[in-house]
Design a protein around this motif. Structure first.
Motif, PDB file in Angstrom:
ATOM      1  N   SER A 116      27.532  49.590  -0.907  1.00 36.96           N
ATOM      2  CA  SER A 116      26.073  49.433  -0.936  1.00 36.96           C
ATOM      3  C   SER A 116      25.571  48.548   0.195  1.00 36.96           C
ATOM      4  CB  SER A 116      25.641  48.830  -2.267  1.00 36.96           C
ATOM      5  OG  SER A 116      26.147  47.503  -2.399  1.00 36.96           O
ATOM      6  N   PHE A 117      26.437  47.732   0.759  1.00 39.21           N
ATOM      7  CA  PHE A 117      26.141  46.739   1.789  1.00 39.21           C
ATOM      8  C   PHE A 117      25.157  45.695   1.279  1.00 39.21           C
ATOM      9  CE2 PHE A 117      25.836  45.653   6.435  1.00 39.21           C
ATOM     10  CZ  PHE A 117      27.199  45.540   6.598  1.00 39.21           C
ATOM     11  N   LYS A 118      25.241  45.430  -0.023  1.00 37.61           N
ATOM     12  CA  LYS A 118      24.417  44.400  -0.622  1.00 37.61           C
ATOM     13  C   LYS A 118      25.241  43.137  -0.851  1.00 37.61           C
ATOM     14  CE  LYS A 118      21.162  47.524  -2.919  1.00 37.61           C
ATOM     15  NZ  LYS A 118      20.582  47.968  -4.222  1.00 37.61           N
ATOM     16  N   GLU A 119      24.571  42.005  -0.754  1.00 35.98           N
ATOM     17  CA  GLU A 119      25.242  40.719  -0.946  1.00 35.98           C
ATOM     18  C   GLU A 119      25.682  40.563  -2.390  1.00 35.98           C
ATOM     19  OE1 GLU A 119      24.151  35.951  -0.791  1.00 35.98           O
ATOM     20  OE2 GLU A 119      23.067  37.365   0.519  1.00 35.98           O
ATOM     21  N   ILE A 120      26.940  40.149  -2.572  1.00 34.81           N
ATOM     22  CA  ILE A 120      27.427  39.861  -3.920  1.00 34.81           C
ATOM     23  C   ILE A 120      27.802  38.390  -4.076  1.00 34.81           C
ATOM     24  CG2 ILE A 120      28.169  42.205  -4.455  1.00 34.81           C
ATOM     25  CD1 ILE A 120      30.995  41.449  -3.696  1.00 34.81           C
ATOM     26  N   ALA A 121      28.011  37.685  -2.947  1.00 34.96           N
ATOM     27  CA  ALA A 121      28.341  36.259  -3.046  1.00 34.96           C
ATOM     28  C   ALA A 121      28.203  35.613  -1.678  1.00 34.96           C
ATOM     29  CB  ALA A 121      29.759  36.059  -3.582  1.00 34.96           C
ATOM     30  N   ARG A 122      28.047  34.303  -1.718  1.00 41.04           N
ATOM     31  CA  ARG A 122      28.143  33.493  -0.503  1.00 41.04           C
ATOM     32  C   ARG A 122      28.791  32.169  -0.865  1.00 41.04           C
ATOM     33  NH1 ARG A 122      22.147  32.374   1.707  1.00 41.04           N
ATOM     34  NH2 ARG A 122      22.068  34.669   1.628  1.00 41.04           N
ATOM     35  N   ALA A 123      29.657  31.688   0.023  1.00 37.67           N
ATOM     36  CA  ALA A 123      30.336  30.409  -0.180  1.00 37.67           C
ATOM     37  C   ALA A 123      29.729  29.410   0.796  1.00 37.67           C
ATOM     38  CB  ALA A 123      31.837  30.553   0.046  1.00 37.67           C
ATOM     39  N   CYS A 124      28.927  28.483   0.284  1.00 35.70           N
ATOM     40  CA  CYS A 124      28.084  27.624   1.113  1.00 35.70           C
ATOM     41  C   CYS A 124      28.760  26.291   1.434  1.00 35.70           C
ATOM     42  CB  CYS A 124      26.759  27.366   0.406  1.00 35.70           C
ATOM     43  SG  CYS A 124      25.863  28.875  -0.003  1.00 35.70           S
ATOM     44  N   LEU A 125      28.464  25.778   2.623  1.00 39.35           N
ATOM     45  CA  LEU A 125      29.029  24.525   3.107  1.00 39.35           C
ATOM     46  C   LEU A 125      27.923  23.581   3.552  1.00 39.35           C
ATOM     47  CD1 LEU A 125      31.876  26.033   5.269  1.00 39.35           C
ATOM     48  CD2 LEU A 125      32.272  24.322   3.496  1.00 39.35           C
ATOM     49  N   ASP A 126      28.198  22.271   3.441  1.00 36.00           N
ATOM     50  CA  ASP A 126      27.272  21.275   3.977  1.00 36.00           C
ATOM     51  C   ASP A 126      27.612  20.906   5.409  1.00 36.00           C
ATOM     52  OD1 ASP A 126      25.733  21.096   1.694  1.00 36.00           O
ATOM     53  OD2 ASP A 126      27.031  19.576   0.785  1.00 36.00           O
ATOM     54  N   VAL A 127      28.785  21.332   5.900  1.00 33.40           N
ATOM     55  CA  VAL A 127      29.189  20.985   7.262  1.00 33.40           C
ATOM     56  C   VAL A 127      28.754  22.066   8.230  1.00 33.40           C
ATOM     57  CG1 VAL A 127      31.151  19.669   6.413  1.00 33.40           C
ATOM     58  CG2 VAL A 127      31.471  22.059   7.058  1.00 33.40           C
ATOM     59  N   GLU A 128      28.600  21.681   9.499  1.00 31.38           N
ATOM     60  CA  GLU A 128      28.186  22.619  10.529  1.00 31.38           C
ATOM     61  C   GLU A 128      29.331  23.567  10.877  1.00 31.38           C
ATOM     62  OE1 GLU A 128      25.976  22.497  14.895  1.00 31.38           O
ATOM     63  OE2 GLU A 128      27.195  20.790  14.242  1.00 31.38           O
ATOM     64  N   ILE A 129      29.039  24.847  10.920  1.00 25.31           N
ATOM     65  CA  ILE A 129      30.028  25.857  11.304  1.00 25.31           C
ATOM     66  C   ILE A 129      29.762  26.269  12.747  1.00 25.31           C
ATOM     67  CG2 ILE A 129      30.975  28.130  10.774  1.00 25.31           C
ATOM     68  CD1 ILE A 129      30.063  27.813   7.928  1.00 25.31           C
ATOM     69  N   HIS A 130      30.822  26.452  13.508  1.00 23.69           N
ATOM     70  CA  HIS A 130      30.636  26.822  14.913  1.00 23.69           C
ATOM     71  C   HIS A 130      30.664  28.334  15.101  1.00 23.69           C
ATOM     72  CE1 HIS A 130      34.999  27.138  14.575  1.00 23.69           C
ATOM     73  NE2 HIS A 130      35.071  27.708  15.762  1.00 23.69           N
ATOM     74  N   MET A 131      30.060  28.798  16.150  1.00 25.98           N
ATOM     75  CA  MET A 131      30.082  30.206  16.501  1.00 25.98           C
ATOM     76  C   MET A 131      31.461  30.549  17.050  1.00 25.98           C
ATOM     77  SD  MET A 131      26.898  31.961  18.453  1.00 25.98           S
ATOM     78  CE  MET A 131      25.547  31.792  17.313  1.00 25.98           C
ATOM     79  N   ASP A 132      32.039  31.628  16.550  1.00 25.29           N
ATOM     80  CA  ASP A 132      33.404  31.970  16.960  1.00 25.29           C
ATOM     81  C   ASP A 132      33.429  33.343  17.621  1.00 25.29           C
ATOM     82  OD1 ASP A 132      33.330  33.870  14.845  1.00 25.29           O
ATOM     83  OD2 ASP A 132      34.074  32.387  13.430  1.00 25.29           O
ATOM     84  N   MET A 133      34.634  33.872  17.796  1.00 24.34           N
ATOM     85  CA  MET A 133      34.776  35.171  18.456  1.00 24.34           C
ATOM     86  C   MET A 133      35.368  36.209  17.513  1.00 24.34           C
ATOM     87  SD  MET A 133      35.807  34.392  22.365  1.00 24.34           S
ATOM     88  CE  MET A 133      34.763  33.419  23.435  1.00 24.34           C
ATOM     89  N   HIS A 134      36.659  36.089  17.213  1.00 23.28           N
ATOM     90  CA  HIS A 134      37.334  37.087  16.388  1.00 23.28           C
ATOM     91  C   HIS A 134      38.111  36.413  15.264  1.00 23.28           C
ATOM     92  CE1 HIS A 134      36.322  40.398  19.010  1.00 23.28           C
ATOM     93  NE2 HIS A 134      36.818  39.767  20.039  1.00 23.28           N
ATOM     94  N   GLY A 135      38.502  37.227  14.270  1.00 24.72           N
ATOM     95  CA  GLY A 135      39.234  36.683  13.141  1.00 24.72           C
ATOM     96  C   GLY A 135      40.250  37.648  12.572  1.00 24.72           C
ATOM     97  N   TYR A 136      41.052  37.143  11.638  1.00 27.90           N
ATOM     98  CA  TYR A 136      42.120  37.914  11.003  1.00 27.90           C
ATOM     99  C   TYR A 136      42.155  37.527   9.533  1.00 27.90           C
ATOM    100  CZ  TYR A 136      46.767  40.097  10.511  1.00 27.90           C
ATOM    101  OH  TYR A 136      47.818  40.903  10.137  1.00 27.90           O
ATOM    102  N   PHE A 137      42.186  38.520   8.646  1.00 26.73           N
ATOM    103  CA  PHE A 137      42.301  38.247   7.222  1.00 26.73           C
ATOM    104  C   PHE A 137      43.750  38.412   6.791  1.00 26.73           C
ATOM    105  CE2 PHE A 137      42.216  39.392   2.697  1.00 26.73           C
ATOM    106  CZ  PHE A 137      41.474  38.327   2.196  1.00 26.73           C
ATOM    107  N   ILE A 138      44.302  37.358   6.196  1.00 23.64           N
ATOM    108  CA  ILE A 138      45.675  37.381   5.695  1.00 23.64           C
ATOM    109  C   ILE A 138      45.607  37.607   4.188  1.00 23.64           C
ATOM    110  CG2 ILE A 138      47.848  36.127   5.521  1.00 23.64           C
ATOM    111  CD1 ILE A 138      46.874  34.366   7.834  1.00 23.64           C
ATOM    112  N   PRO A 139      45.975  38.783   3.711  1.00 22.89           N
ATOM    113  CA  PRO A 139      45.875  39.049   2.276  1.00 22.89           C
ATOM    114  C   PRO A 139      46.928  38.284   1.491  1.00 22.89           C
ATOM    115  CG  PRO A 139      46.921  40.895   3.378  1.00 22.89           C
ATOM    116  CD  PRO A 139      46.495  39.936   4.459  1.00 22.89           C
ATOM    117  N   GLY A 140      46.666  38.149   0.174  1.00 18.61           N
ATOM    118  CA  GLY A 140      47.610  37.455  -0.687  1.00 18.61           C
ATOM    119  C   GLY A 140      46.991  36.224  -1.263  1.00 18.61           C
ATOM    120  N   SER A 141      47.709  35.587  -2.157  1.00 21.34           N
ATOM    121  CA  SER A 141      47.212  34.380  -2.785  1.00 21.34           C
ATOM    122  C   SER A 141      47.000  33.298  -1.753  1.00 21.34           C
ATOM    123  CB  SER A 141      48.207  33.893  -3.851  1.00 21.34           C
ATOM    124  OG  SER A 141      47.797  32.655  -4.371  1.00 21.34           O
ATOM    125  N   SER A 142      45.898  32.570  -1.880  1.00 16.54           N
ATOM    126  CA  SER A 142      45.595  31.489  -0.952  1.00 16.54           C
ATOM    127  C   SER A 142      46.385  30.240  -1.274  1.00 16.54           C
ATOM    128  CB  SER A 142      44.105  31.169  -0.996  1.00 16.54           C
ATOM    129  OG  SER A 142      43.350  32.305  -0.701  1.00 16.54           O
TER     130      SER A 142
END
Length: 528
Positions: A502-528
């Motif tokens: 649906s491309f609708k928002e289901i959640a957001r994880a909010c922070l009080d700290v400043e996040i920097h603009m990045d380039m690329h990422g990788y998702f590592i599946p499995g338990s955190s």
């Protein structure tokens, strides 16, 4: 190389590109609003520049900033965040000297003026054949079971995916004769990795090398690159001006490599230090030249004899490639010039913000390469009914290709990687129709050409990453993760979770700290 810039012309949204960002190496628990599906388990690691001045010295280009890794660890609906600077030799040398002493692509660093003349001469000579930086601030790649921060030099840095601590420095040149390596890697179902590198004047020849790194780890614990093997090599069209490239394509039976007319001048690079100019000034786009597309047969490990050409263009990111009824279909994000790199010089960012007349809008373009060249001169060899892309046979046997523009103003494409190399419909991208900054992300259907957008109130969006639901059958059954940087001063950002269908928002994880603009990422599946 590439990612986000500036402000929206109307809303005056700005991001301070030259501000040094604070690291947060200890995990920070986020406030989750909404509900993250229980099956979403793993860690999203992202990489990008975070420090732009050291002492009284400043980098010239945003891409040159020292790498700052950050991660979102997702476990049973909860999310923790941390960030840490990549502490490679470049970082340590700059910190010790309290000034920038290691050169980057857009910033040439010079020795302390107090050095004696003998030391200066040695330094000048050592830069004739440059030892590149290990400031690996572009992407995260996996070799074997190891994760690495990477840019496009011969150095990568192994990292701890949990703590983000910097580990071994790995030199490609110890295992393969490649001085420049693309920061995007492909993976097959067995876990093997495939990468592209440039061999500069190796045995008197400049060539491109496609190489494979086996997916399993080595029993002795040595770097997986020790088992790397060359799949094939391609001659460079010009000995001293190899093409710049950022990614390549892969299907079940072919690799696709674009030799574009954005070229690195090796002789100019060798004398750049003496001429007190950056290596980036030695990269030039040649609009008068054609673009050559190479197809490499994965079974024979040889290049297909047919030569495919198209007009001059610059491509940083490929979307996907697949085979269909005797054709290879290749989707890319294409530009008509190379002005994008110029946008990111720090002294130009404020000048160009909102200057849409300077912006060359990227085009999501589909090329089709017929695997048979049997046909008459002047004939369009593309027989697929669902595309207007053409491949016309010329008198000399070359095939001149024209792509079909599927949509415009999008970048940083990601797909369901289970469909990589296969016929697909959906891609997830940043909307960059007004400038290279993204305030929206989009789901694009290549079959219907329809787009669904998500737009935040006041922030910038990073590259979206698709995570498939375990056991999913539908291509878009999963979630999309993207990081939102808040535009409001002193307010944190958040990890956005969208339902991919649906491309609708289901959640957001909010922070009080400043996040920097990045380039690329990788998702590592499995338990955190």
């Amino acid at each position: 190389m590439l990612e986000k810039l500036g402000e929206r012309q109307s809303g005056r949204m700005q991001y301070d590109y030259g501000k040094n960002k604070e690291e947060h190496p200890e995990p920070i628990k986020t406030e989750v609003k909404g509900s993250i599906p229980e099956w979403v388990q793993g860690t999203l690691i992202r990489n990008g520049p975070g420090m732009f001045s050291v002492g009284e010295t400043t980098y010239n280009h945003w891409f040159d900033g020292m790498a700052l890794l950050h991660s979102f660890a997702i476990n049973k609906g909860e999310v923790t965040y941390r960030s840490r600077y990549l502490r490679g030799d470049t970082y340590n040398s700059n910190m010790q000297a309290n000034r920038i002493v290691v050169s980057e692509m857009g910033t040439m660093a010079y020795p302390d003026p107090c050095k004696n003349i003998f030391s200066k001469v040695i330094t000048f000579l050592s830069h004739t054949i440059p030892d590149f930086t290990d400031n690996c601030g572009n992407n995260i790649i996996k070799y074997g079971n190891d994760f690495h921060a990477t840019s496009e030099t011969n150095y990568i840095r192994k990292i701890d995916p949990v703590t983000l601590e910097t580990q071994e420095k790995i030199d490609y040149l110890k295992y393969l004769p490649v001085s420049i390596v693309a920061s995007h890697t492909h993976y097959d179902k067995e876990g093997n990795s495939y990468s592209m590198g440039t061999c500069i004047a190796e045995k008197g020849k400049t060539k491109y090398m496609l190489f494979k790194v086996p997916g399993e780890s080595r029993p002795d614990g040595s770097p997986p690159l020790k088992s790397a093997e060359a799949v094939c090599t391609l001659p460079c069209r010009s000995l001293l001006t190899p093409s710049y490239y950022h990614s390549f394509g892969m299907t079940d039976n072919y690799f696709i490599f674009i030799e574009q007319p954005l070229k690195l001048d090796i002789l100019k690079m060798a004398t750049a230090y003496l001429r007190r100019v950056s290596w980036a000034s030695c990269m030039k786009f040649h609009p008068e030249d054609s673009t050559l597309i190479h197809l490499i047969d994965r079974n024979t490990k040889k290049e297909v004899a047919t030569k495919f050409y198209t007009d001059a263009m610059t491509v940083y990111h490929q979307v996907n490639a697949f085979e269909d009824d005797g054709h290879v279909v290749f989707d890319v994000i294409a530009y008509d010039d190379n002005n994008l790199y110029e946008f990111f010089y720090l002294n130009k960012l404020k000048e160009t913000m909102g200057a849409t007349n300077l912006y060359c809008k990227p085009k999501f373009t589909r090329f089709v390469f017929p695997l048979s060249d049997q046909g008459e001169t002047g004939e369009n060899l593309v027989k697929l009914k669902y595309t207007t892309a053409s491949a016309v046979k010329e008198k000399d046997g070359k095939i001149m290709c024209q792509g079909e523009v599927l949509c415009e103003g999008v970048e940083l494409p990601r797909i369901n990687y289970n469909f990589n190399g296969k016929k697909y419909r959906y891609s997830y991208m940043c909307c960059v129709d007004e400038s290279p900054v993204a305030t929206r992300i989009v789901k694009f259907d290549a079959d219907t050409k329809q787009q669904i957008e998500w737009k935040g109130d006041d922030g910038f969006a990073s590259e979206p990453v698709f995570i498939p639901r375990p056991g999913a059958v539908d291509e878009d059954d999963g979630v999309v993760l993207t990081v939102i940087i808040n535009n409001k001063p002193l307010q944190g950002g958040f990890l956005l979770v969208l339902d991919a269908k649906s491309f609708k928002e289901i959640a957001r994880a909010c922070l009080d700290v400043e996040i920097h603009m990045d380039m690329h990422g990788y998702f590592i599946p499995g338990s955190s």
